[in-house]
Scaffold this motif. Sequence first.
Motif, mmCIF file in Angstrom:
data_model
loop_
_atom_site.group_PDB
_atom_site.id
_atom_site.type_symbol
_atom_site.label_atom_id
_atom_site.label_comp_id
_atom_site.label_asym_id
_atom_site.label_seq_id
_atom_site.Cartn_x
_atom_site.Cartn_y
_atom_site.Cartn_z
ATOM 1 N N GLU A 18 0.937 -1.152 0.157
ATOM 2 C CA GLU A 18 0.064 -0.007 -0.030
ATOM 3 C C GLU A 18 0.849 1.124 0.219
ATOM 4 O O GLU A 18 1.951 1.163 0.460
ATOM 5 C CB GLU A 18 -0.888 -0.084 0.959
ATOM 6 N N PRO A 19 0.250 2.393 -0.422
ATOM 7 C CA PRO A 19 1.274 3.559 -0.338
ATOM 8 C C PRO A 19 1.838 3.808 0.951
ATOM 9 O O PRO A 19 1.144 3.547 1.827
ATOM 10 C CB PRO A 19 0.093 4.546 -0.908
ATOM 11 N N GLY A 20 3.177 4.302 0.865
ATOM 12 C CA GLY A 20 3.598 4.560 2.127
ATOM 13 C C GLY A 20 4.674 3.562 2.696
ATOM 14 O O GLY A 20 5.298 3.577 3.605
ATOM 15 N N ALA A 50 5.320 4.931 -3.553
ATOM 16 C CA ALA A 50 4.772 6.188 -3.829
ATOM 17 C C ALA A 50 3.367 6.113 -4.381
ATOM 18 O O ALA A 50 2.391 7.015 -4.265
ATOM 19 C CB ALA A 50 5.865 6.879 -4.809
ATOM 20 N N GLU A 51 3.159 5.215 -5.475
ATOM 21 C CA GLU A 51 1.748 5.126 -6.488
ATOM 22 C C GLU A 51 1.829 3.771 -6.652
ATOM 23 O O GLU A 51 2.572 3.100 -7.071
ATOM 24 C CB GLU A 51 2.294 6.251 -7.505
ATOM 25 N N ILE A 67 3.656 0.027 -10.427
ATOM 26 C CA ILE A 67 3.909 0.749 -8.934
ATOM 27 C C ILE A 67 5.240 1.799 -9.181
ATOM 28 O O ILE A 67 5.928 1.366 -9.789
ATOM 29 C CB ILE A 67 4.111 -0.248 -7.678
ATOM 30 N N ARG A 68 5.267 2.666 -8.429
ATOM 31 C CA ARG A 68 6.411 3.700 -8.365
ATOM 32 C C ARG A 68 6.958 3.788 -7.090
ATOM 33 O O ARG A 68 5.999 3.973 -6.143
ATOM 34 C CB ARG A 68 5.926 4.998 -8.805
ATOM 35 N N LEU A 69 7.947 3.430 -6.949
ATOM 36 C CA LEU A 69 8.720 3.726 -5.452
ATOM 37 C C LEU A 69 9.457 5.049 -5.577
ATOM 38 O O LEU A 69 10.263 5.756 -6.493
ATOM 39 C CB LEU A 69 9.656 2.695 -5.281
ATOM 40 N N GLU A 70 9.597 5.527 -4.376
ATOM 41 C CA GLU A 70 10.509 6.826 -3.849
ATOM 42 C C GLU A 70 11.651 6.119 -3.635
ATOM 43 O O GLU A 70 11.850 5.260 -2.570
ATOM 44 C CB GLU A 70 9.902 7.768 -2.793
ATOM 45 N N GLY A 71 13.041 6.421 -4.069
ATOM 46 C CA GLY A 71 14.136 5.793 -3.594
ATOM 47 C C GLY A 71 14.683 6.145 -2.527
ATOM 48 O O GLY A 71 15.396 5.825 -1.702
#
Length: 71
Positions: A18-20, A50-51, A67-71
């Motif tokens: 899930e996000p976060g 992130a998304e 899915i997009r992750l924040e590195g």
Amino acid sequence: MIDINSEMTGSVWKILVEPGQQVSEGDTVIIIESMKMEIPVVAMDSGKVAEILVKESDMVEDGQVVIRLEG
């Protein structure tokens, strides 16, 4: 941003994050169903979700960003 892509065409059977949420390299984030087989989609890098760009039961194409992750 770090993109996680579907590795095959099929439908999104289950979203496991899930996000976060923090994920590690190698974690399964989504399961794709194709031809009655369950194919895991894994994170190739660590990061925070992130998304999520799909919903369960959505059809996805090979290479589609799911899915997009924040590195």
